[in-house]
Design a protein around this motif. Structure first.
Motif, mmCIF file in Angstrom:
data_model
loop_
_atom_site.group_PDB
_atom_site.id
_atom_site.type_symbol
_atom_site.label_atom_id
_atom_site.label_comp_id
_atom_site.label_asym_id
_atom_site.label_seq_id
_atom_site.Cartn_x
_atom_site.Cartn_y
_atom_site.Cartn_z
ATOM 1 N N ASN A 158 0.830 -1.211 0.000
ATOM 2 C CA ASN A 158 0.000 0.000 0.000
ATOM 3 C C ASN A 158 0.862 1.258 0.000
ATOM 4 O O ASN A 158 0.554 2.257 0.638
ATOM 5 C CB ASN A 158 -0.956 0.000 1.191
ATOM 6 N N HIS A 160 1.288 3.272 -2.407
ATOM 7 C CA HIS A 160 0.731 4.300 -3.291
ATOM 8 C C HIS A 160 1.812 4.864 -4.210
ATOM 9 O O HIS A 160 1.950 6.068 -4.384
ATOM 10 C CB HIS A 160 0.062 5.408 -2.470
ATOM 11 N N ASP A 166 -2.697 1.351 -7.681
ATOM 12 C CA ASP A 166 -2.533 1.667 -6.253
ATOM 13 C C ASP A 166 -3.584 0.974 -5.391
ATOM 14 O O ASP A 166 -3.267 0.338 -4.377
ATOM 15 C CB ASP A 166 -2.603 3.180 -6.027
ATOM 16 N N SER A 167 -4.852 1.077 -5.788
ATOM 17 C CA SER A 167 -5.933 0.518 -4.976
ATOM 18 C C SER A 167 -5.908 -1.003 -5.006
ATOM 19 O O SER A 167 -6.078 -1.661 -3.971
ATOM 20 C CB SER A 167 -7.287 1.033 -5.480
ATOM 21 N N ALA A 170 -3.016 -2.266 -2.846
ATOM 22 C CA ALA A 170 -3.273 -2.080 -1.415
ATOM 23 C C ALA A 170 -4.209 -3.168 -0.884
ATOM 24 O O ALA A 170 -4.050 -3.652 0.244
ATOM 25 C CB ALA A 170 -3.872 -0.701 -1.174
#
Length: 361
Positions: A158, A160, A166-167, A170
């Motif tokens: 995570n 970023h 990114d999501s 994570a």
């Protein structure tokens, strides 16, 4: 070099001059009036593989000590000529070695320990570990059992720092981060590759377009699935990284197999679940559901080096590389109970086990 005759009889003297070994036979004729006669000096010439150790690669923490062990085939030789063994560290400021082969870790880094006898020598590669592998991504470099430097990049899922994904990373990125760590370490063509580049690269290349699109385009974030251990193993093999996916095992078999493999200096990818395999209780120690991680080595004190893409409050905050007991991991590992060739996770029954990675020959 002074000889003292203690009794009537014969003895063999071994000595070295400028690295060349010689031997002389000494005969003591009379205890009251000793006299010496010698045979012709001969060099000590040994077969190329006469000197071997059981410790080709070691992992240690600062201030730890360990005595290098010889293989059974070298025991008689090293016992007979123990006083003639020459030990040397190429970086004595990192790892010190004494005349008995006892190594002491002084600071973070790697060093080559050489043991010589006559015309032969053998090497042990020592890697000293400290608690300094933190951040969104950090490099862990080591000397392998062949003396080659290997660098693992350890990722935070995570962080970023992965454009477009990114999501996803994570939520589901432990498997992708583990694959990126191992792929970049074992294949120089992928050195330093980011998890996001793995998704758009080897994952997309070696899975079907239908499956890849389903997981990264069509499904909602919550419904997307990570790569399975089978998928990771298949992608590594397709990328030139040899490995063996062990699906079924008993705890005792797995423990011995994992330790034995880690002692070769090669890594293992594995999966844990929330449920404790021994007690049946659920805990959040490693995960809220399922989690993929990488073992990088075993220390001389028996603990293992664990690459974890998630921060743990109980282990120095943001440490990417953790030093833990293997039993603490194996309580949450689990074998497969069914067989599947799905590239993506489709259930615990077919996604357990562990993957042993091998050096590219």
């Amino acid at each position: 070099g002074v000889l003292n005759a203690n009794d009537v009889g014969s003895a063999e003297i071994i000595y070295s001059v400028h690295g060349v070994f010689h031997q002389r036979k000494i005969n003591v004729a009379d205890i009251e009036n000793p006299s010496f006669s010698t045979t012709q000096t001969e060099n000590l010439i040994l077969p190329d593989n006469a000197l071997t150790t059981t410790d080709s690669v070691l992992f240690m923490q600062k201030k730890d000590s360990y005595t290098i062990q010889f293989s059974s085939s070298s025991q008689a030789l090293t016992t007979r000529y123990k006083g003639l063994l020459i030990w040397k560290s190429d970086k004595p400021n990192i790892v010190r070695v004494d005349s008995n082969g006892k190594v002491t870790a002084l600071k973070k880094g790697s060093a080559t320990i050489t043991c010589s006898l006559g015309n032969v020598s053998c090497h042990t590669y020592v890697n000293v570990i400290t608690d300094s592998y933190t951040g969104k991504a950090t490099d862990f470099s080591m000397l392998t059992a062949t003396g080659k430097q290997r660098t693992y990049r350890l990722f935070k899922q995570n962080a970023h720092n992965y454009p477009r994904y990114d999501s996803y990373l994570a939520w589901h990125g432990c498997a992708t981060c583990s694959l990126a760590t191992v792929l970049g370490a074992y294949n120089d063509n992928y050195s330093g590759i980011l998890p996001s580049s793995v998704i758009d690269g080897v994952e997309k290349q070696f899975t079907s377009n239908k499956d890849w699109t389903r997981e990264h385009v069509n499904r909602s974030l919550r419904g997307q699935m990570p790569l399975s251990l089978y998928g990771i193993s298949s992608i590594l093999k397709s990328s030139g990284v040899d490995n063996n996916y062990v699906r079924t095992y008993t705890d005792s078999e797995a423990k011995d197999d994992i330790i034995s493999h880690l002692k070769t200096g090669n890594s293992i990818i594995f999966e844990v679940r929330q449920k404790n395999s021994r007690t049946g209780k659920r805990t959040k120690r490693w995960t809220n559901s399922y989690h993929t991680m990488v073992l990088l080595g075993v220390l001389t004190n028996g603990k293992v080096l664990l690459c974890d893409s998630v921060d743990r409050s109980w282990y120095n905050g943001g440490q990417r590389l953790k030093i833990v007991d293997l039993s603490d991991i194996m309580e949450y590992m689990f074998p497969c109970t069914s067989f599947s060739e799905s590239m993506y996770y489709n259930g615990a029954s077919s996604d357990g086990g562990y993957i042993k990675i091998y050096e590219i020959s």
